[in-house]
Design an enzyme around this catalytic site. Structure first.
Site, PDB file in Angstrom:
ATOM      1  N   TYR A 161       0.626  -1.226   0.454  1.00 20.61           N
ATOM      2  CA  TYR A 161      -0.238   0.336  -0.054  1.00 20.61           C
ATOM      3  C   TYR A 161       0.717   1.382  -0.318  1.00 20.61           C
ATOM      4  O   TYR A 161       0.551   2.052  -0.773  1.00 20.61           O
ATOM      5  CB  TYR A 161      -0.803   0.000   1.831  1.00 20.61           C
ATOM      6  CG  TYR A 161      -1.337   0.913   1.301  1.00 20.61           C
ATOM      7  CD1 TYR A 161      -2.588   1.217   0.894  1.00 20.61           C
ATOM      8  CD2 TYR A 161      -1.583   2.242   2.172  1.00 20.61           C
ATOM      9  CE1 TYR A 161      -3.955   1.723   1.418  1.00 20.61           C
ATOM     10  CE2 TYR A 161      -3.499   3.270   2.842  1.00 20.61           C
ATOM     11  CZ  TYR A 161      -4.005   3.244   2.221  1.00 20.61           C
ATOM     12  OH  TYR A 161      -5.302   3.939   2.406  1.00 20.61           O
TER      13      TYR A 161
ATOM     14  N   LYS B 283       0.836   3.943  -2.928  1.00 24.31           N
ATOM     15  CA  LYS B 283       0.245   5.741  -2.484  1.00 24.31           C
ATOM     16  C   LYS B 283       1.657   6.888  -3.085  1.00 24.31           C
ATOM     17  O   LYS B 283       1.304   7.444  -3.162  1.00 24.31           O
ATOM     18  CB  LYS B 283       0.389   5.534  -1.235  1.00 24.31           C
ATOM     19  CG  LYS B 283      -0.921   5.365  -0.394  1.00 24.31           C
ATOM     20  CD  LYS B 283      -2.437   5.565  -1.611  1.00 24.31           C
ATOM     21  CE  LYS B 283      -3.721   5.151  -1.037  1.00 24.31           C
ATOM     22  NZ  LYS B 283      -4.615   5.226  -1.669  1.00 24.31           N
TER      23      LYS B 283
HETATM   24  P1  NAI Z   1     -13.476   2.359   1.145  1.00 23.56           P
HETATM   25  O1  NAI Z   1     -12.868   0.521   1.811  1.00 23.56           O
HETATM   26  O2  NAI Z   1     -14.665   2.701   2.466  1.00 23.56           O
HETATM   27  O3  NAI Z   1     -13.691   2.709   0.488  1.00 23.56           O
HETATM   28  C1  NAI Z   1     -12.919   1.981  -1.066  1.00 23.56           C
HETATM   29  C2  NAI Z   1     -13.743   2.133  -2.192  1.00 23.56           C
HETATM   30  O4  NAI Z   1     -12.792   1.819  -3.533  1.00 23.56           O
HETATM   31  C3  NAI Z   1     -14.987   0.585  -1.943  1.00 23.56           C
HETATM   32  O5  NAI Z   1     -16.215   1.615  -2.243  1.00 23.56           O
HETATM   33  C4  NAI Z   1     -14.820   0.015  -2.774  1.00 23.56           C
HETATM   34  O6  NAI Z   1     -15.020  -0.943  -3.503  1.00 23.56           O
HETATM   35  C5  NAI Z   1     -13.587   1.008  -4.203  1.00 23.56           C
HETATM   36  N1  NAI Z   1     -12.963  -0.326  -4.883  1.00 23.56           N
HETATM   37  C6  NAI Z   1     -12.218  -0.390  -4.768  1.00 23.56           C
HETATM   38  N2  NAI Z   1     -11.537  -1.445  -5.723  1.00 23.56           N
HETATM   39  C7  NAI Z   1     -12.581  -0.818  -7.080  1.00 23.56           C
HETATM   40  C8  NAI Z   1     -12.041  -1.092  -8.100  1.00 23.56           C
HETATM   41  N3  NAI Z   1     -10.921  -1.980  -8.744  1.00 23.56           N
HETATM   42  N4  NAI Z   1     -12.926  -0.384  -8.714  1.00 23.56           N
HETATM   43  C9  NAI Z   1     -13.527   0.582  -8.534  1.00 23.56           C
HETATM   44  N5  NAI Z   1     -13.404   0.447  -7.142  1.00 23.56           N
HETATM   45  C10 NAI Z   1     -12.905  -0.320  -6.021  1.00 23.56           C
HETATM   46  O7  NAI Z   1     -11.897   3.234   1.998  1.00 23.56           O
HETATM   47  P2  NAI Z   1     -11.863   4.701   2.313  1.00 23.56           P
HETATM   48  O8  NAI Z   1     -10.859   5.261   3.801  1.00 23.56           O
HETATM   49  O9  NAI Z   1     -13.330   5.480   1.468  1.00 23.56           O
HETATM   50  O10 NAI Z   1     -10.602   4.904   1.513  1.00 23.56           O
HETATM   51  C11 NAI Z   1     -10.944   5.817  -0.338  1.00 23.56           C
HETATM   52  C12 NAI Z   1      -8.693   6.226   0.188  1.00 23.56           C
HETATM   53  O11 NAI Z   1      -8.543   7.063   0.737  1.00 23.56           O
HETATM   54  C13 NAI Z   1      -8.759   4.788  -0.423  1.00 23.56           C
HETATM   55  O12 NAI Z   1      -7.372   5.121  -1.655  1.00 23.56           O
HETATM   56  C14 NAI Z   1      -7.493   4.900   0.777  1.00 23.56           C
HETATM   57  O13 NAI Z   1      -6.508   4.553   0.342  1.00 23.56           O
HETATM   58  C15 NAI Z   1      -7.297   5.966   0.646  1.00 23.56           C
HETATM   59  N6  NAI Z   1      -7.347   6.098   2.137  1.00 23.56           N
HETATM   60  C16 NAI Z   1      -8.290   6.307   3.118  1.00 23.56           C
HETATM   61  C17 NAI Z   1      -7.659   6.323   4.487  1.00 23.56           C
HETATM   62  C18 NAI Z   1      -8.353   6.583   5.650  1.00 23.56           C
HETATM   63  O14 NAI Z   1      -8.256   6.781   6.567  1.00 23.56           O
HETATM   64  N7  NAI Z   1      -9.962   6.150   5.475  1.00 23.56           N
HETATM   65  C19 NAI Z   1      -6.072   6.852   4.714  1.00 23.56           C
HETATM   66  C20 NAI Z   1      -5.444   6.914   4.364  1.00 23.56           C
HETATM   67  C21 NAI Z   1      -5.780   6.852   2.377  1.00 23.56           C
END
Ligand code: NAI
Length: 299
Positions: A164, A168
């Site tokens: 990851y 990132k």
């Molecule tokens: P989340 O798991 O709720 O959202 C990620 C979404 O991406 C999910 O709805 C999933 O179905 C979708 N997804 C996964 N693979 C996919 C694909 N191949 N094509 C289309 N959609 C796909 O998680 P969250 O926390 O909302 O994360 C959003 C972004 O923020 C991610 O990139 C995550 O790495 C990043 N992030 C989040 C942090 C946090 O504290 N929540 C911290 C640092 C980064």
């Protein structure tokens, strides 16, 4: 100053939940037409659901305009098709928020190559796929705003997230070249490192912190970074109402005489090489060579 997205067309990947959903809802509330992309995968990237459709319904109930897209960011052709559909329906694409992501956490000692590859594929190659799919349109329009989603793991590291973290920080690197290539066509590219209570962090945050870190607190930074007034090449962190910047810097360094250009010479000069006083934030890779050249010329 009001930041308004009327007549803007936006794509948010991974917008079926968590941060992406929050971005999509607020973009739509501020007038954008939004493509809500989501495969509807579980946290490790397996499975499918109609998560995107549900967010579209939420937007429509609130009086906004949206379309759902169930394509995977890992499939370039599906991203091209998604962009074509947005253009057919609404005439362009102005904003792309690359947000889709998965986790396959394990210490590097236990991590299988397949788990490394898949995480890099979704975050890094997935963001490159979507960006490539909209790039020509943004160039033709002379307008584009692209946001990459990095993470503190990429910028600073975290035990158990080698895959990851590599992906990132790669996204911050992608930003740094795309902002240069997009500049003459008014395409601005930025990186956001969010911290939010979502299903991705559900087992990490204690309950109280989970509430303080609501995704809605990240939304203002994301929306500013894709607005008309957005900067370019910024790396911004956001969580729980705190917003900060992160930089890749260069120290002035030390010019060593020929007889000290040895591993021992490096060891002896280590504190001068790494001394941060007078460090700069280069705006392109060429600046490294320029700093070296000016040191050689004694200025
Ligand atoms: P989340 O798991 O709720 O959202 C990620 C979404 O991406 C999910 O709805 C999933 O179905 C979708 N997804 C996964 N693979 C996919 C694909 N191949 N094509 C289309 N959609 C796909 O998680 P969250 O926390 O909302 O994360 C959003 C972004 O923020 C991610 O990139 C995550 O790495 C990043 N992030 C989040 C942090 C946090 O504290 N929540 C911290 C640092 C980064």
């Amino acid at each position: 100053m009001t930041i308004d997205f009327t007549d803007r067309i936006a794509i948010v990947t991974g917008a079926g939940g968590g941060l992406g959903r929050a971005y999509a809802l607020e973009l739509a509330r501020r007038g954008a037409k939004v493509v809500v992309n989501d495969l509807g995968a579980s946290r490790d990237g397996t499975g499918h659901s109609d998560a995107a459709l549900q967010v579209v319904q939420e937007i429509e109930v609130a009086g906004g305009i949206a379309m759902s897209n169930g394509g995977s960011v890992t499939e370039y052709d599906q991203m091209v098709e998604m962009v074509s559909k947005a253009k057919e329906a609404w005439g362009g694409v102005h904003i792309l928020i690359n947000n889709a992501g998965i986790l396959r956490d394990k210490s590097f000692a236990k991590m299988e190559p397949v788990d490394f590859d898949l995480v890099v594929k979704v975050h890094l190659s997935g963001s490159a796929n979507c960006t490539k799919a909209v790039w020509e349109t943004m160039r033709e329009q002379n307008y584009g705003r692209v946001l990459m989603t990095a993470s503190s793991t990429g910028l600073y590291g975290n035990f158990g997230q080698a895959n990851y973290g590599a992906a990132k920080l790669g996204l911050a690197g992608l930003t740094k070249t795309l902002y240069l290539e997009g500049a003459k066509n008014n395409i601005r590219v930025n990186t956001l490192a969010p911290v939010a209570g979502t299903r991705m962090t559900a087992d990490i945050f204690p309950e109280q912190a989970f509430a303080a870190f609501a995704p809605e607190n990240v939304v203002p930074a994301a929306l500013y970074l894709v607005s008309e007034e957005a900067p370019s090449n910024a790396i911004i962190g956001a969580g729980a109402g705190v917003y900060h910047a992160a930089y890749v810097t260069m120290t002035p360094g030390a010019l060593l005489p020929p007889d000290q250009r040895t591993p021992e010479g490096i060891a002896a000069a280590w504190s001068r090489i790494t001394d941060r006083s007078g460090e700069i934030v280069p705006q392109s890779g060429a600046e490294q060579s320029m700093v070296i050249m000016s040191k050689l010329q004694g200025s």
